[in-house]
Design a protein around this motif. Sequence first.
Motif, short mmCIF file in Angstrom:
data_model
loop_
_atom_site.label_atom_id
_atom_site.label_comp_id
_atom_site.label_asym_id
_atom_site.label_seq_id
_atom_site.Cartn_x
_atom_site.Cartn_y
_atom_site.Cartn_z
N PRO A 37 -1.66 -0.24 4.45
CA PRO A 37 -1.56 -1.66 4.11
C PRO A 37 -1.69 -1.95 2.61
N TYR A 38 -2.23 -1.01 1.84
CA TYR A 38 -2.41 -1.24 0.40
C TYR A 38 -1.19 -0.82 -0.43
N LEU A 39 -0.13 -0.39 0.23
CA LEU A 39 1.12 -0.08 -0.47
C LEU A 39 2.20 -1.03 0.01
N TYR A 40 3.10 -1.39 -0.88
CA TYR A 40 4.21 -2.27 -0.51
C TYR A 40 5.45 -1.87 -1.30
N LYS A 41 6.57 -2.31 -0.82
CA LYS A 41 7.85 -2.04 -1.47
C LYS A 41 8.28 -3.31 -2.21
N ASP A 42 8.50 -3.19 -3.53
CA ASP A 42 8.92 -4.36 -4.30
C ASP A 42 10.42 -4.62 -4.11
N ASN A 43 10.93 -5.64 -4.77
CA ASN A 43 12.34 -6.04 -4.63
C ASN A 43 13.31 -4.96 -5.09
N SER A 44 12.84 -4.07 -5.95
CA SER A 44 13.69 -2.98 -6.44
C SER A 44 13.63 -1.75 -5.55
N GLY A 45 12.80 -1.80 -4.51
CA GLY A 45 12.67 -0.67 -3.62
C GLY A 45 11.61 0.33 -4.03
N VAL A 46 10.84 0.00 -5.07
CA VAL A 46 9.78 0.89 -5.56
C VAL A 46 8.49 0.59 -4.80
N ILE A 47 7.84 1.65 -4.33
CA ILE A 47 6.57 1.48 -3.62
C ILE A 47 5.46 1.33 -4.65
N LYS A 48 4.67 0.26 -4.49
CA LYS A 48 3.61 -0.06 -5.43
C LYS A 48 2.28 -0.25 -4.72
N ILE A 49 1.23 -0.25 -5.52
CA ILE A 49 -0.13 -0.43 -5.03
C ILE A 49 -0.50 -1.91 -5.07
N ASP A 50 -1.12 -2.38 -4.00
CA ASP A 50 -1.74 -3.70 -3.99
C ASP A 50 -3.23 -3.47 -4.27
N PRO A 51 -3.68 -3.70 -5.52
CA PRO A 51 -5.06 -3.37 -5.90
C PRO A 51 -6.14 -4.01 -5.03
N VAL A 52 -5.93 -5.26 -4.61
CA VAL A 52 -6.93 -5.94 -3.79
C VAL A 52 -7.04 -5.27 -2.43
N LYS A 53 -5.91 -5.01 -1.79
CA LYS A 53 -5.94 -4.38 -0.47
C LYS A 53 -6.48 -2.96 -0.54
N LEU A 54 -6.14 -2.22 -1.60
CA LEU A 54 -6.67 -0.86 -1.75
C LEU A 54 -8.17 -0.93 -2.00
N GLY A 55 -8.60 -1.85 -2.85
CA GLY A 55 -10.03 -2.02 -3.11
C GLY A 55 -10.79 -2.38 -1.84
N GLN A 56 -10.23 -3.28 -1.04
CA GLN A 56 -10.88 -3.67 0.22
C GLN A 56 -10.96 -2.49 1.18
N THR A 57 -9.92 -1.68 1.22
CA THR A 57 -9.93 -0.48 2.08
C THR A 57 -11.04 0.47 1.66
N ILE A 58 -11.19 0.66 0.37
CA ILE A 58 -12.24 1.54 -0.14
C ILE A 58 -13.62 0.96 0.17
N LEU A 59 -13.77 -0.34 -0.01
CA LEU A 59 -15.06 -0.98 0.23
C LEU A 59 -15.45 -1.01 1.71
N VAL A 60 -14.49 -0.91 2.60
CA VAL A 60 -14.81 -0.82 4.03
C VAL A 60 -15.48 0.52 4.33
N ASN A 61 -15.06 1.55 3.63
CA ASN A 61 -15.56 2.90 3.90
C ASN A 61 -16.78 3.30 3.07
N ASP A 62 -16.96 2.69 1.91
CA ASP A 62 -18.04 3.08 1.00
C ASP A 62 -18.80 1.85 0.52
N LYS A 63 -20.08 2.04 0.24
CA LYS A 63 -20.90 0.96 -0.31
C LYS A 63 -21.04 1.18 -1.81
N TYR A 64 -20.81 0.12 -2.56
CA TYR A 64 -20.94 0.14 -4.02
C TYR A 64 -21.92 -0.93 -4.44
#
Length: 111
Positions: free
Chosen positions: A11-38
């Motif tokens: 869910p933290y990766l998406y395809k932009d209008n050019s077809g390039v796969i990019k990172i969604d920093p908020v979704k990736l951060g939320q994924t990390i925070l679900v698994n680890d406590k900071y």
Amino acid sequence: MIAEEMKELPPYLYKDNSGVIKIDPVKLGQTILVNDKYVKIKKGKKFMLYRYNKDAGLWEKMPLAKLRHVISAMVVDYWSNSGVLNTARYISDIAPVKDASEFEREVTEWY
């Protein structure tokens, strides 16, 4: 990329209008925070980010370089400097802040 491959993207990766796969920093951060406590520890005017190591049962320092390494390992095939840095900033910004003098007392109440 075909539709089946898009379904397999985390869910933290998406395809932009050019077809390039990019990172969604908020979704990736939320994924990390679900698994680890900071937590950010404040000592005077300085802050240090820590991550709870479940295996060791201890808090470990997470300087920016180490946090970037953790993030990069999750997005190896789609790595971008800005995506990794923005995810690290998100985690650091959202981590609760504790004063160093209170942290030791409070940490025993969390676990």
